[in-house]
Design an enzyme around this catalytic site. Structure first.
Site, PDB file in Angstrom:
ATOM      1  N   HIS A  25      31.774  49.734  45.205  1.00  0.00           N
ATOM      2  CA  HIS A  25      32.214  48.345  45.032  1.00  0.00           C
ATOM      3  C   HIS A  25      32.412  47.970  43.575  1.00  0.00           C
ATOM      4  O   HIS A  25      31.945  48.630  42.666  1.00  0.00           O
ATOM      5  CB  HIS A  25      31.287  47.378  45.777  1.00  0.00           C
ATOM      6  CG  HIS A  25      29.926  47.178  45.196  1.00  0.00           C
ATOM      7  ND1 HIS A  25      29.097  46.167  45.606  1.00  0.00           N
ATOM      8  CD2 HIS A  25      29.242  47.825  44.252  1.00  0.00           C
ATOM      9  CE1 HIS A  25      27.968  46.204  44.944  1.00  0.00           C
ATOM     10  NE2 HIS A  25      28.028  47.201  44.114  1.00  0.00           N
ATOM     11  N   GLU A  26      33.210  46.896  43.413  1.00  0.00           N
ATOM     12  CA  GLU A  26      33.696  46.448  42.102  1.00  0.00           C
ATOM     13  C   GLU A  26      34.531  47.522  41.404  1.00  0.00           C
ATOM     14  O   GLU A  26      34.505  47.640  40.174  1.00  0.00           O
ATOM     15  CB  GLU A  26      32.535  45.999  41.205  1.00  0.00           C
ATOM     16  CG  GLU A  26      31.784  44.801  41.742  1.00  0.00           C
ATOM     17  CD  GLU A  26      32.677  43.630  42.099  1.00  0.00           C
ATOM     18  OE1 GLU A  26      33.741  43.461  41.460  1.00  0.00           O
ATOM     19  OE2 GLU A  26      32.342  42.891  43.035  1.00  0.00           O
ATOM     20  N   GLY A  27      35.256  48.288  42.176  1.00  0.00           N
ATOM     21  CA  GLY A  27      36.134  49.318  41.616  1.00  0.00           C
ATOM     22  C   GLY A  27      35.492  50.679  41.677  1.00  0.00           C
ATOM     23  O   GLY A  27      34.481  50.944  41.029  1.00  0.00           O
TER      24      GLY A  27
ATOM     25  N   ARG B 261      31.052  43.912  37.320  1.00  0.00           N
ATOM     26  CA  ARG B 261      31.005  45.351  37.054  1.00  0.00           C
ATOM     27  C   ARG B 261      29.788  45.697  36.192  1.00  0.00           C
ATOM     28  O   ARG B 261      29.119  46.705  36.447  1.00  0.00           O
ATOM     29  CB  ARG B 261      32.302  45.806  36.388  1.00  0.00           C
ATOM     30  CG  ARG B 261      33.457  45.875  37.375  1.00  0.00           C
ATOM     31  CD  ARG B 261      34.809  46.095  36.718  1.00  0.00           C
ATOM     32  NE  ARG B 261      35.837  46.256  37.743  1.00  0.00           N
ATOM     33  CZ  ARG B 261      37.136  46.350  37.496  1.00  0.00           C
ATOM     34  NH1 ARG B 261      37.571  46.285  36.234  1.00  0.00           N
ATOM     35  NH2 ARG B 261      37.996  46.497  38.492  1.00  0.00           N
TER      36      ARG B 261
ATOM     37  N   GLN C  43      38.035  52.944  38.090  1.00  0.00           N
ATOM     38  CA  GLN C  43      37.502  52.784  36.735  1.00  0.00           C
ATOM     39  C   GLN C  43      38.058  53.842  35.788  1.00  0.00           C
ATOM     40  O   GLN C  43      38.324  53.554  34.608  1.00  0.00           O
ATOM     41  CB  GLN C  43      35.969  52.862  36.760  1.00  0.00           C
ATOM     42  CG  GLN C  43      35.290  51.820  37.631  1.00  0.00           C
ATOM     43  CD  GLN C  43      35.543  50.394  37.176  1.00  0.00           C
ATOM     44  OE1 GLN C  43      35.742  50.133  36.001  1.00  0.00           O
ATOM     45  NE2 GLN C  43      35.545  49.478  38.122  1.00  0.00           N
TER      46      GLN C  43
END
Length: 605
Positions: free
Chosen positions: A446-448, A303, A453
């Site tokens: 991507h990555e949340g 992240r 978040q």
């Protein structure tokens, strides 16, 4: 000299004037370093990024990986670039000298890697994922797993991935279906499907080590039943040599809007369960059912890496549009009535300067935050006292959703502004700013996603450990404001931040009260708005810190840097007097618990 990756003067300002990188050399771990060694590493990173990464950035976009005979084929320029990165030691930049590393602080490692991200985000993603996977095995793997898999990763012979997402579950990891059956010999047989696995297949390394989330037969439901497994592309013999191909099948490649040079794969595990190898072999990492907790280490590293990638794409677009605006003549100023007079560079037009100033405020504010987070990692692991290390970890945990999401939104806006500065040319593929935008459009996903978040920030991080991270952050902002109060010239910058933070604290207390009372849906309904206003408070604080250093630079620094410092103060002025006060509407909606979105129904669309 025209800068294309990032501004060296701004990098030096961040490292040595704002974040005091040289103070790290007073710690035992970094005592062999000094500013000269730091600058040498940065210079090497810049040189390699310019020589090996930047030249094929466009080519890898136009000639994305191809699926052929069950393998992913990349353009030939990618491997020499990655090999040069490894040969220079950057994949082990933070590792100890005795382990073959450079023993650099995380702050310097991130600053070095930023050059590669700016030069070619797609190619830089391969070593980024591998470094994260190696760190995961190093932290939670057994001695045997470290010998068999970690050591070749340290040597750069094996690469790594993270395999989380499944077709039916998306971001909802509690619903994954990939299964792991004990094989009776200490290994497991993995069966399932994963999608959007970046770097999931290529010929850049001898082997690919997939870090796979799966569930054991006795797993409890939800995220508490997830375990973590090492699943190599090729099995590894006891002597370290490669064995037969594991039952990991590349089912296909995804074709993306941007970030095209990174393979985005669909992987099938265990399709050939009755084959020669008895299916897909995997090895349990750590204890059963604790896989997601382990994987969060790699996810949080990723992240921050995604946030830095978004920053560097925004930065590259800003620098390109700035250079273009200085060189492109067009039109005359509004008071220029003589049509025979020379055209002026478009940077002379106020609206172009507005768009450039917005970009500067977004990308340099975010760049400061990304490096500040890197500095917190150093404090978390090497600060002198246990309390300092603990506090750094608390603050980093709180800020991670902001480091990932704020640049992903506002540095993408910077890329949009870069296109606008170039006008019609910006929308054509003859100029790189449209690719920067397309590449950066992945980062809010991507990555949340932003939504994930924001739920993490408001629903979990703020209340974590009785709000220790939040109290620490508010204290740091107040301390910055007190120091700024000693500079009359900074009053116009400090006061909007103080008002914003006071209102944010009031709204935060009310929303946390709703959560404590069990009104979860109401409290989290507008969490995306909360993420924005919280992020603006953090970036506003970081700009005030930069303004304080710029004031000192003007008073005590080299007169040749006066324009640089004035530019810093003007960007701080823009963000704190234009952007931060603009959050009052979102704060009002949050305070009133506006239910416009919550009350909407499917049938009404």
């Amino acid at each position: 000299m025209t800068e294309t990756l990032l501004c060296p003067r701004n990098l030096a300002f961040e490292l040595y004037e704002v974040l005091d990188a040289e103070a790290l050399t007073r710690r035992a771990r970094f005592a062999d370093h000094n500013r000269e060694t730091f600058d040498a590493a940065l210079g090497t990173a810049r040189s390699l990024a310019e020589k090996y990464f930047a030249p094929h950035n466009r080519k890898s976009d136009e000639h994305e990986p191809v699926y052929q005979n069950g393998e992913a084929l990349l353009i030939p320029e990618v491997k020499p670039a990655v090999d040069a990165f490894i040969a220079a030691g950057f994949h082990n930049a933070q590792r100890s000298f005795e382990d073959g590393g450079m023993q650099l602080p995380n702050l310097l490692s991130r600053a070095c890697f930023a050059h590669f991200q700016a030069a070619n985000i797609a190619t830089s993603s391969y070593p980024m994922l591998s470094m994260g996977a190696a760190h995961l095995i190093e932290t939670f793997g057994s001695d045997e797993q470290k010998r068999r898999f970690l050591q070749p990763m340290i040597e750069g012979r094996f690469f790594g991935t993270m395999a989380l997402t499944e077709p039916h579950a998306g971001s909802s990891l509690s619903d994954i279906r990939t299964r792991a059956e004990p094989a009776g010999d200490g290994s497991y047989r993995i069966r399932g499907n994963k999608i959007f696995i970046s770097g999931g297949d290529h010929a850049l390394s001898e082997n690919i080590v997939h870090m796979v989330l799966a569930k054991l037969p006795d797993a409890p439901p939800g995220v508490k039943g997830i375990s973590l497994f090492i699943v190599p592309k090729f099995l590894v013999n006891d002597d370290g040599s490669l064995g037969p191909r594991n039952d990991v099948l590349l089912a296909g490649l995804f074709h993306k809007m941007g970030w095209r040079g990174t393979t985005s794969t669909a992987l099938n595990f265990g399709d050939n369960a009755g084959g020669d190898n008895g299916g897909c072999v995997g090895y349990l990492v750590g204890e059963p059912h604790k896989g997601l907790a382990y994987m969060f280490q790699m996810m949080n590293e990723a992240r921050i890496g995604v946030g830095m990638g978004a920053i560097m794409l925004g930065y590259a677009g800003y620098l390109y549009s700035l250079n273009y605006a200085r060189e492109r003549p067009q039109g005359r100023l509004p008071d220029g009535k003589d049509p025979t007079s020379a055209q002026v560079p478009i940077i002379e037009h106020t609206d172009v300067r507005r768009m450039l100033l917005m970009q500067k405020a977004y990308v340099e504010g975010a760049f400061d935050l990304g490096l500040y987070a890197a500095r917190l990692v150093d404090d978390q692991h090497s600060a002198e006292s246990e309390q300092e290390r603990h506090d750094a970890g608390e603050l980093l945990d709180l800020l991670t959703p902001i480091v990932k999401s704020w640049p992903s939104e506002f540095c993408l806006k910077a890329n949009e502004l870069a296109i606008q500065v170039l006008g019609g040319h910006g929308y054509t593929r003859e100029y790189p700013v449209e690719q920067y935008y397309r590449d950066n459009r992945l980062n809010p996903i991507h990555e949340g996603t932003h939504g994930i978040q924001s739920l993490d920030l408001l629903g979990r991080k703020l209340m974590q450990n009785q709000g220790a991270g939040l109290h620490q952050l508010l204290g740091l902002i107040q301390a910055s404001c007190r120091r700024a109060a000693e500079h009359a010239a900074l009053s116009a910058l400090r006061e909007p931040l103080e008002r914003h933070v006071a209102r944010l604290a009031e709204v935060t207390q009310a929303l946390l009260g709703d959560l404590a009372a069990g009104q979860v849906n109401q409290a989290l309904a507008n969490s995306a708005l909360y993420l924005k206003v919280f992020g603006h408070a953090v970036i506003g604080w970081r700009w005030l810190e930069q303004a304080l250093r710029a004031e000192r630079g003007l008073a005590e620094g080299n007169p040749a840097d006066a324009d640089f410092y004035r530019g810093k103060l003007q960007a701080a002025r823009y963000f704190l007097t234009w952007e931060v006060p603009g959050c009052q509407h979102e704060l009002a909606l949050l305070h009133s618990r506006d239910d416009t979105c919550l009350a909407m129904r499917d049938a009404w669309f």
